[in-house]
Design a protein around this motif. Structure first.
Motif, PDB file in Angstrom:
ATOM      1  N   THR A 122     -29.271   2.698  -9.476  1.00 55.29           N
ATOM      2  CA  THR A 122     -29.921   1.394  -9.279  1.00 55.29           C
ATOM      3  C   THR A 122     -31.255   1.586  -8.557  1.00 55.29           C
ATOM      4  OG1 THR A 122     -27.739   0.398  -9.089  1.00 55.29           O
ATOM      5  CG2 THR A 122     -29.598  -0.940  -8.355  1.00 55.29           C
ATOM      6  N   PRO A 123     -32.346   1.064  -9.140  1.00 55.97           N
ATOM      7  CA  PRO A 123     -33.655   1.249  -8.503  1.00 55.97           C
ATOM      8  C   PRO A 123     -33.850   0.350  -7.283  1.00 55.97           C
ATOM      9  CG  PRO A 123     -33.896   0.006 -10.549  1.00 55.97           C
ATOM     10  CD  PRO A 123     -32.434   0.359 -10.428  1.00 55.97           C
ATOM     11  N   LEU A 124     -34.836   0.718  -6.470  1.00 54.03           N
ATOM     12  CA  LEU A 124     -35.141  -0.047  -5.250  1.00 54.03           C
ATOM     13  C   LEU A 124     -35.559  -1.485  -5.540  1.00 54.03           C
ATOM     14  CD1 LEU A 124     -37.171   2.430  -3.002  1.00 54.03           C
ATOM     15  CD2 LEU A 124     -34.794   1.676  -2.715  1.00 54.03           C
ATOM     16  N   ASP A 125     -36.080  -1.729  -6.746  1.00 52.20           N
ATOM     17  CA  ASP A 125     -36.522  -3.087  -7.112  1.00 52.20           C
ATOM     18  C   ASP A 125     -35.438  -4.120  -6.827  1.00 52.20           C
ATOM     19  OD1 ASP A 125     -38.205  -1.344  -8.270  1.00 52.20           O
ATOM     20  OD2 ASP A 125     -38.019  -2.113 -10.321  1.00 52.20           O
ATOM     21  N   ALA A 126     -34.166  -3.692  -6.946  1.00 55.16           N
ATOM     22  CA  ALA A 126     -33.051  -4.631  -6.779  1.00 55.16           C
ATOM     23  C   ALA A 126     -33.027  -5.259  -5.386  1.00 55.16           C
ATOM     24  CB  ALA A 126     -31.726  -3.909  -7.054  1.00 55.16           C
ATOM     25  N   GLN A 128     -35.934  -4.868  -3.051  1.00 57.95           N
ATOM     26  CA  GLN A 128     -37.274  -4.927  -2.449  1.00 57.95           C
ATOM     27  C   GLN A 128     -37.646  -6.314  -1.903  1.00 57.95           C
ATOM     28  OE1 GLN A 128     -39.264  -2.001  -4.334  1.00 57.95           O
ATOM     29  NE2 GLN A 128     -41.173  -2.160  -3.220  1.00 57.95           N
ATOM     30  N   PRO A 129     -37.382  -7.404  -2.633  1.00 61.88           N
ATOM     31  CA  PRO A 129     -37.784  -8.716  -2.098  1.00 61.88           C
ATOM     32  C   PRO A 129     -37.016  -9.132  -0.850  1.00 61.88           C
ATOM     33  CG  PRO A 129     -37.166  -8.861  -4.440  1.00 61.88           C
ATOM     34  CD  PRO A 129     -36.752  -7.506  -3.956  1.00 61.88           C
ATOM     35  N   LYS A 158     -35.736   8.403  -4.101  1.00 62.59           N
ATOM     36  CA  LYS A 158     -35.515   6.990  -3.757  1.00 62.59           C
ATOM     37  C   LYS A 158     -35.465   6.833  -2.231  1.00 62.59           C
ATOM     38  CE  LYS A 158     -31.575   4.971  -5.122  1.00 62.59           C
ATOM     39  NZ  LYS A 158     -30.630   4.281  -6.062  1.00 62.59           N
ATOM     40  N   LEU A 162     -38.170   4.590  -0.184  1.00 63.83           N
ATOM     41  CA  LEU A 162     -37.720   3.508   0.705  1.00 63.83           C
ATOM     42  C   LEU A 162     -38.263   3.728   2.112  1.00 63.83           C
ATOM     43  CD1 LEU A 162     -35.999   0.953   1.166  1.00 63.83           C
ATOM     44  CD2 LEU A 162     -34.055   2.456   1.681  1.00 63.83           C
ATOM     45  N   TYR A 166     -39.796   0.878   4.618  1.00 66.36           N
ATOM     46  CA  TYR A 166     -38.685   0.271   5.363  1.00 66.36           C
ATOM     47  C   TYR A 166     -38.497   0.999   6.684  1.00 66.36           C
ATOM     48  CZ  TYR A 166     -33.927  -1.627   6.012  1.00 66.36           C
ATOM     49  OH  TYR A 166     -32.798  -2.262   6.478  1.00 66.36           O
TER      50      TYR A 166
END
Ligand code: DX5
Ligand code: ZN
Length: 215
Positions: A122-126, A128-129, A158, A162, A166
């Protein structure tokens, strides 16, 4: 910036017939958190413990309980796990399609730390918001479901990506041992979950020290 390194033994690898003894061993050996793997037989093909056991564990240790929910519909159970005594609750982004923000809000309202985990693919896009609302991101370094699997090095980019964006805790889980922990920490992780590499050893103090030693 230096992040505090924390060691979180995963009780999945402990001898459950001697759970109190096993937990005392790692607590006395100076670990930082106790990682509890909750599996429902749906989100992952294995079944482990529920709130009832978390509550029993709460009675025998002062360690912060780091509860990793590998379950579908976590919104149905987060309050039970908070009531059972969890200090941090981590859900999987893949288990919250379309309602991740709501579930995070629900966890925050329970006044426990809130974490989100991603499977290796699963990419970080999931997430990020939502990063500003997450206290800890757990990047799985194996496909969740079982202890004792091999570390997936392909997750390291990944972790690096991140860490650039973060500034809170980044936890890695799966196949962490004294060698792979160095790669994960170099990439930016600061919370190390380890089952086999701690409970699988006679000398858990030495095992924890080896994970802490990043030289
Ligand atoms: C896997 C669990 C892990 C597991 C780690 O789905 O989330 O916490 O217990 O075990 P080891 O350290 O043996 O890979
Ligand atoms: Zn875990």
């Amino acid at each position: 910036m230096a992040y505090t390194l924390k060691i979180a033994p995963s009780v999945l690898a402990a001898d459950f017939s001697e759970l109190a003894v096993e937990i005392r061993r790692v607590e006395e050996a100076g670990c930082d958190l106790l990682h509890l793997d909750v599996m429902d037989g749906h989100f992952v093909p294995n079944i482990t413990i529920g709130p009832f056991i978390v509550k029993a564990i709460r009675r025998i240790t002062k360690l912060p309980l780091d509860t990793h929910l590998m379950i579908e519909n976590p919104e149905r159970y987060v309050s039970e796990f908070a009531k059972a005594g969890s200090d941090h609750i981590t859900i999987h982004a893949e288990a919250c399609p379309g309602n991740l923000a709501e579930v995070l809000e629900q966890i925050r309202a329970l006044k426990v730390g809130c974490g989100v985990s991603l499977k290796p693919a699963t990419p970080l896009d999931a997430i990020q918001p939502f990063l500003d609302r997450i206290d800890m991101v757990l990047l799985m370094t194996v496909n969740p479901g079982f202890g004792g699997q091999s570390f997936m090095r392909e997750v390291l980019p990944k972790v690096q990506a991140l860490r650039k964006i973060y500034k809170r805790d980044i936890e890695v889980d799966g196949g962490i041992n004294k060698d792979t922990s160095k790669e994960a920490v170099a990439a930016g992780a600061n919370v190390l979950v380890a089952g086999t590499a701690i409970f699988g050893k006679q000398d858990v103090r030495k095992a924890i020290e080896e994970l802490r030693c990043q030289m």
